[in-house]
Design a protein around this motif. Structure first.
Motif, PDB file in Angstrom:
ATOM      1  N   LYS A   1     -25.783  98.900  47.596  1.00  0.00           N
ATOM      2  CA  LYS A   1     -24.996  97.909  48.309  1.00  0.00           C
ATOM      3  C   LYS A   1     -24.940  96.650  47.205  1.00  0.00           C
ATOM      4  O   LYS A   1     -25.864  96.359  46.518  1.00  0.00           O
ATOM      5  CB  LYS A   1     -25.837  97.185  49.588  1.00  0.00           C
ATOM      6  N   ILE A   2     -23.869  95.995  46.915  1.00  0.00           N
ATOM      7  CA  ILE A   2     -23.623  95.044  45.961  1.00  0.00           C
ATOM      8  C   ILE A   2     -23.935  93.506  46.825  1.00  0.00           C
ATOM      9  O   ILE A   2     -23.201  93.491  47.780  1.00  0.00           O
ATOM     10  CB  ILE A   2     -22.387  94.752  45.340  1.00  0.00           C
ATOM     11  N   LYS A   3     -25.124  93.053  46.691  1.00  0.00           N
ATOM     12  CA  LYS A   3     -25.406  91.878  47.108  1.00  0.00           C
ATOM     13  C   LYS A   3     -24.632  90.549  46.512  1.00  0.00           C
ATOM     14  O   LYS A   3     -23.968  89.628  47.533  1.00  0.00           O
ATOM     15  CB  LYS A   3     -26.888  91.549  47.260  1.00  0.00           C
ATOM     16  N   THR A   4     -24.452  90.269  45.176  1.00  0.00           N
ATOM     17  CA  THR A   4     -23.762  89.131  45.065  1.00  0.00           C
ATOM     18  C   THR A   4     -23.048  89.559  43.556  1.00  0.00           C
ATOM     19  O   THR A   4     -23.300  90.356  43.030  1.00  0.00           O
ATOM     20  CB  THR A   4     -24.748  88.198  44.551  1.00  0.00           C
ATOM     21  N   VAL A   5     -22.011  88.831  43.317  1.00  0.00           N
ATOM     22  CA  VAL A   5     -21.363  88.924  42.166  1.00  0.00           C
ATOM     23  C   VAL A   5     -21.158  87.636  41.557  1.00  0.00           C
ATOM     24  O   VAL A   5     -20.791  86.577  41.941  1.00  0.00           O
ATOM     25  CB  VAL A   5     -19.764  89.664  42.221  1.00  0.00           C
ATOM     26  N   PHE A   6     -21.148  87.420  40.234  1.00  0.00           N
ATOM     27  CA  PHE A   6     -21.153  86.163  39.417  1.00  0.00           C
ATOM     28  C   PHE A   6     -20.114  86.400  38.154  1.00  0.00           C
ATOM     29  O   PHE A   6     -20.400  87.245  37.474  1.00  0.00           O
ATOM     30  CB  PHE A   6     -22.346  85.607  38.820  1.00  0.00           C
ATOM     31  N   LEU A   7     -18.819  85.938  38.035  1.00  0.00           N
ATOM     32  CA  LEU A   7     -18.105  85.920  37.087  1.00  0.00           C
ATOM     33  C   LEU A   7     -18.367  84.654  36.220  1.00  0.00           C
ATOM     34  O   LEU A   7     -17.952  83.456  36.586  1.00  0.00           O
ATOM     35  CB  LEU A   7     -16.702  85.910  37.658  1.00  0.00           C
ATOM     36  N   GLY A   8     -18.959  85.174  34.761  1.00  0.00           N
ATOM     37  CA  GLY A   8     -19.448  84.116  34.234  1.00  0.00           C
ATOM     38  C   GLY A   8     -18.639  83.969  32.687  1.00  0.00           C
ATOM     39  O   GLY A   8     -17.817  85.092  32.501  1.00  0.00           O
ATOM     40  N   GLY A   9     -18.840  83.114  31.902  1.00  0.00           N
ATOM     41  CA  GLY A   9     -17.953  83.354  30.702  1.00  0.00           C
ATOM     42  C   GLY A   9     -18.569  82.396  29.484  1.00  0.00           C
ATOM     43  O   GLY A   9     -19.804  81.970  29.502  1.00  0.00           O
ATOM     44  N   GLY A  10     -17.746  81.844  28.579  1.00  0.00           N
ATOM     45  CA  GLY A  10     -16.353  82.055  28.894  1.00  0.00           C
ATOM     46  C   GLY A  10     -15.748  81.030  29.868  1.00  0.00           C
ATOM     47  O   GLY A  10     -16.567  80.171  30.682  1.00  0.00           O
TER      48      GLY A  10
END
Length: 381
Positions: free
Chosen positions: A51-60
């Motif tokens: 199970k994916i609990k959290t997603v963080f799109l960072g960068g950039g």
């Protein structure tokens, strides 16, 4: 392995390069299509069905890239993970990259947390640091984002060249008026090799003095508390219930995968980072290899040290009973030395945490923890 994990996904594209930035990023848009093609291939190389609990799109700046790439990424995640219903999905942004179309699409994809890289509301500092917006754009696009997001973070940096108490007070007044749900206020670190560091070394720019940093950070702590924000980590404050759930995975030393250039991960006792080099990234994925730059199977001592490093950043600290159960005799050996060698730590009930002095001098506390570790190097309990 924890059946719930976080995902960090690095999107290394920016409209311009900020003077203080040491993250791997590029302004070369010609490789956007290729990068996302390879990013999706990389995700396929990792076999995980939990199970994916959290997603963080960072960068950039993830909000700078074409919406089609973010859409493709989420289609991949939905198809790949049978239980893809994270409680928190964050996307990092620069204010000038936001518009109605993008915000609507992010909302439609299930992204429910927006992190805005404000840094300061002072237009002169923004211009000097090569930020491509002003305080008018910040405010306009913040209110635009509020139509879609009920969870918005403001990122600030204290101590950039030109910063002073008047500017800081204005930043805090605007926080009080705009009411973001979460505030990160980091002290500028000039240890890294950046264009700004080179300008500082040549005397072309100058940092504020230490007295301003010390008094200024105390003001941040006092004022955000007065406004109703709870300080839950050294540099992070949140309204009740708005703590960053993804970052808490890091600080609690839990499991997460990292995808994309330079991304790090921690699964079980494995700690890894991906390559920072675009060419190597593409070549390795072409050969169906996960593009590791560093891959280490942590010893128990490594894990305990990392758990202390991360958990002591939290204002409430770490549960001692949990450490004792997890590490047994190694815990006892480590802690016998810890309180003898490290000032700035206190034990309250069942938790160990930093005192106010420890929080103020956290860098020294972490250096001392490394000394403790060296004293018992090789001991596995």
């Amino acid at each position: 392995m924890n059946t719930e994990i976080g995902l960090y996904i690095h999107i290394p594209f920016c409209k311009s390069k900020c003077l203080y930035c040491d993250y791997p990023s590029t302004t070369n848009n010609r490789i956007q299509d290729k990068y996302f093609e390879y990013l999706l291939k990389e995700i396929d190389l990792v076999n995980y069905n939990g199970k994916i609990k959290t997603v963080f799109l960072g960068g950039g700046t993830p909000t700078y890239v074409s919406i089609k790439h973010i859409d493709r990424l989420f289609r991949k995640l939905n198809n790949l993970y049978s239980e893809f219903d994270p409680i928190e999905i964050t996307i990092e942004s620069n204010p000038e990259t936001l518009n109605e179309e993008k915000l609507h699409e992010y909302y439609s994809l299930g992204i429910n947390r927006l992190s805005m890289g404000i840094q300061t509301f002072d237009n002169d500092i923004l211009k000097a640091m090569n930020r491509l917006y002003n305080n008018e754009i910040i405010e306009r696009n913040y209110y635009l984002a509020r139509r879609y997001f009920s969870n918005i973070n403001f990122d600030f940096i204290l101590g950039l060249p030109g910063d002073n108490m008047k500017i800081l007070e204005n930043n805090l007044r605007l926080v009080e008026r705009l009411k973001p749900d979460h505030v990160s206020y980091y002290i500028f670190d000039d240890d890294h090799d950046t264009p700004l560091k080179r300008l500082l070394e040549k005397g072309k720019m100058k940092l504020p003095d230490d007295e301003f940093i010390e008094n200024g950070f105390d003001l941040v702590i006092d004022e955000l508390k007065r406004m109703g924000y709870k300080r839950y980590e050294i540099s992070n404050w949140a309204k009740e219930g708005y703590e960053c759930k993804h970052n808490l995975i890091y600080w609690n030393n839990e499991d997460y995968h990292g995808f994309g250039l330079s991304a790090g991960g921690h699964i079980g006792n494995i700690r890894y980072t991906k390559t920072w080099d675009f060419r190597k990234y593409f070549d390795m994925i072409n050969n169906n290899k996960i593009p590791y730059d560093h891959y280490n199977e942590n010893s128990k001592l490594d894990e305990l040290t990392e758990e202390l490093f991360m958990g002591l950043r939290l204002i409430e600290g770490i549960n001692v009973d949990g450490l004792q159960k997890k590490y047994g005799k190694l815990y006892e050996e480590f802690f016998k030395n810890l309180f003898q060698m490290v000032s700035g730590l206190i034990k309250v009930d069942d938790r160990i945490r930093m005192s106010k002095k420890g929080l103020d001098l956290s860098k020294m506390v972490f250096e001392k923890i490394l000394e403790v570790r060296e004293n018992i190097h090789g001991y596995e309990g």
